[in-house]
Design a protein around this motif. Structure first.
Motif, short mmCIF file in Angstrom:
data_model
loop_
_atom_site.label_atom_id
_atom_site.label_comp_id
_atom_site.label_asym_id
_atom_site.label_seq_id
_atom_site.Cartn_x
_atom_site.Cartn_y
_atom_site.Cartn_z
N GLN A 1 0.80 -1.16 -0.42
CA GLN A 1 0.30 0.06 -0.17
C GLN A 1 1.11 0.67 -0.13
O GLN A 1 1.59 1.75 0.72
N LEU A 2 0.75 1.93 -1.11
CA LEU A 2 1.56 3.43 -1.24
C LEU A 2 1.32 4.35 0.30
O LEU A 2 -0.32 4.51 0.39
N ASP A 3 2.02 4.46 0.90
CA ASP A 3 1.66 5.55 2.01
C ASP A 3 2.41 6.76 1.83
O ASP A 3 3.11 7.41 1.80
N ILE A 4 0.54 7.22 0.98
CA ILE A 4 0.80 8.44 0.78
C ILE A 4 0.09 9.94 1.88
O ILE A 4 -1.10 8.98 1.69
N PRO A 5 -0.10 10.66 1.82
CA PRO A 5 -1.03 11.36 2.97
C PRO A 5 -2.04 11.99 2.40
O PRO A 5 -3.42 11.56 1.22
N GLU A 6 -2.91 11.68 3.69
CA GLU A 6 -4.84 11.96 3.25
C GLU A 6 -4.76 13.60 3.03
O GLU A 6 -6.22 12.81 3.04
N ASP A 7 -4.05 14.50 3.11
CA ASP A 7 -4.78 15.92 3.49
C ASP A 7 -4.58 16.56 2.15
O ASP A 7 -4.66 17.26 1.82
N ARG A 8 -3.70 15.80 0.91
CA ARG A 8 -3.34 16.10 -0.70
C ARG A 8 -3.11 15.34 -1.37
O ARG A 8 -3.94 13.71 -1.30
N SER A 9 -3.28 15.74 -2.60
CA SER A 9 -3.21 14.49 -4.01
C SER A 9 -2.34 14.58 -3.79
O SER A 9 -0.69 15.04 -3.61
N SER A 10 -1.44 13.24 -4.64
CA SER A 10 -0.32 12.51 -5.23
C SER A 10 -0.03 12.30 -6.19
O SER A 10 -1.35 11.70 -6.96
N ILE A 11 1.36 12.27 -7.56
CA ILE A 11 0.77 12.02 -8.60
C ILE A 11 2.09 10.77 -8.92
O ILE A 11 2.74 10.86 -8.43
N LEU A 12 1.11 9.48 -9.29
CA LEU A 12 1.85 9.20 -9.45
C LEU A 12 1.99 8.56 -10.96
O LEU A 12 1.38 8.24 -11.96
N CYS A 13 3.44 8.40 -11.24
CA CYS A 13 4.01 8.05 -13.56
C CYS A 13 4.41 6.62 -13.36
O CYS A 13 5.61 6.41 -12.22
N ILE A 14 4.64 5.82 -14.18
CA ILE A 14 4.93 4.49 -14.53
C ILE A 14 6.08 5.05 -15.52
O ILE A 14 5.24 5.55 -16.88
#
Length: 347
Positions: free
Chosen positions: A291-304
């Motif tokens: 599971q990606l440990d990404i913040p809950e309070d903002r968006s994140s960008i994932l790129c392959i």
């Protein structure tokens, strides 16, 4: 950054069920092609079938709310299919920007711009303003801090970053105004696939020919062109120089940029590669599952960037980008052995 265990494109396809109640919402966005006189054809495979292409193709804006609406990302998935990302932010800022960014004062602007760039020929010598200068001059709410991830490079490819000995902005501007050669003005930095460079605002720089890169930056398209060589614009005429504006920008205290070494695949897992004031960039190479440990309070960008991965029944390929929205849900990722991915998170 990300929790999990080491385990076992250009398009995406569904291989299982849809959104789970515990799954973090992710937006798929259409890439926006941007023609540039120095562009080429290497980005064409990343365009959607039937999408309009304009050659020479210099950039693909993958997550954008910058500039004219024609360059804003359009959502290509879910209940918001067909809506501009900027319009969704305006209508529901907390949904995209999160509680730390949203609210009544929120603008319809995402805090980052993410794109691919194809430098078929050498770009101009240029510099970007910082936040303070941009606000003072009414150029926007942010300057342009940026980072480059080299996706492909010719054997002798290089970039130029920071002033070399005995050069400064005044000397460079004077030489440019006279049409003199300025090749020796900047530090020449050889680059190869996998290299990462961070370019602070007010750093004079140029991207050499034969380079394809991914760029994460602040949401600004302000560039002060200092020297353009023999290049011409798309209309065939010489492009404007911005020497007076460039002269007002003092270089940063450390006016040079070292290449961040290639991340060895043997390290495994996600690695923090850039920790700048506007964003963080994490990199993954090789197989990983968790599971990606990404913040809950903002968006994140994932790129392959290369290879493939799978997430919640969806297959992701080279060039796949997902905007992971704020919330408490999880985002599961399983990358293949040849995978190369980055995760960009606003600070």
């Amino acid at each position: 950054m990300a929790r999990g265990s080491k385990g076992h494109g250009r398009r995406s396809e569904y291989v299982g069920d849809g959104l789970s109640p515990l799954q973090r919402e992710a937006l798929k966005l259409d890439p926006v092609p941007v023609s540039k006189p120095w562009g080429g054809k290497k980005l064409l495979p990343y365009l959607l079938p039937g999408a309009e292409s304009v050659l020479p193709l210099g950039e693909l804006w993958l997550v954008s709310t910058v500039g004219d609406h024609s360059r804003h990302s359009r959502i290509n998935s879910g209940v918001h299919d067909g809506l501009l990302l900027s319009d969704l932010i305006k209508a529901s800022p907390e949904k995209i920007l999160g509680p730390s960014w949203g609210g009544e004062a929120a603008e319809s602007e995402f805090p980052l711009l993410f794109k691919f760039l194809d430098a078929n020929t050498e770009l101009s010598v240029q510099v970007h303003p910082d936040d303070a200068f941009s606000k003072y001059r009414g150029l926007g709410s942010t300057g342009k801090e940026e980072s480059w991830i080299i996706l492909d490079a010719n054997p002798e490819a290089f970039v130029r970053v920071g002033f070399s000995a005995n050069w400064d902005m005044k000397k460079l501007s004077e030489a440019a105004a006279k049409g003199e050669c300025v090749e020796e003005a900047l530090n020449k930095v050889p680059v190869k696939r996998g290299d990462i460079l961070h370019i602070p605002p007010r750093t004079v720089h140029s991207i050499g020919a034969g380079i394809v890169l991914a760029e994460i930056q602040q949401p600004s398209d302000v560039t002060f062109r200092i020297h353009d060589g023999n290049n011409v614009g798309l209309d065939g005429n010489p492009r404007e120089l911005h020497l007076e504006m460039a002269l007002q920008l003092d270089p940063p205290e450390q006016d040079s940029t070292d290449v961040i070494p290639v991340n060895p695949e043997s390290q495994g897992g996600w690695q923090l590669r850039i920790a700048a004031s506007p964003y963080q960039v994490f990199e993954l190479k090789g197989p990983w599952e968790g599971q990606l440990d990404i913040p809950e309070d903002r968006s994140s960008i994932l790129c392959i960037l290369s290879g493939s991965a799978e997430s919640h029944g969806e297959r992701l390929y080279e060039g796949s980008v997902r905007l992971l929205l704020p919330g408490e849900g999880e985002f599961h990722l399983k990358s293949a052995s040849e995978s190369w991915a980055i995760l960009c998170i606003p600070s």
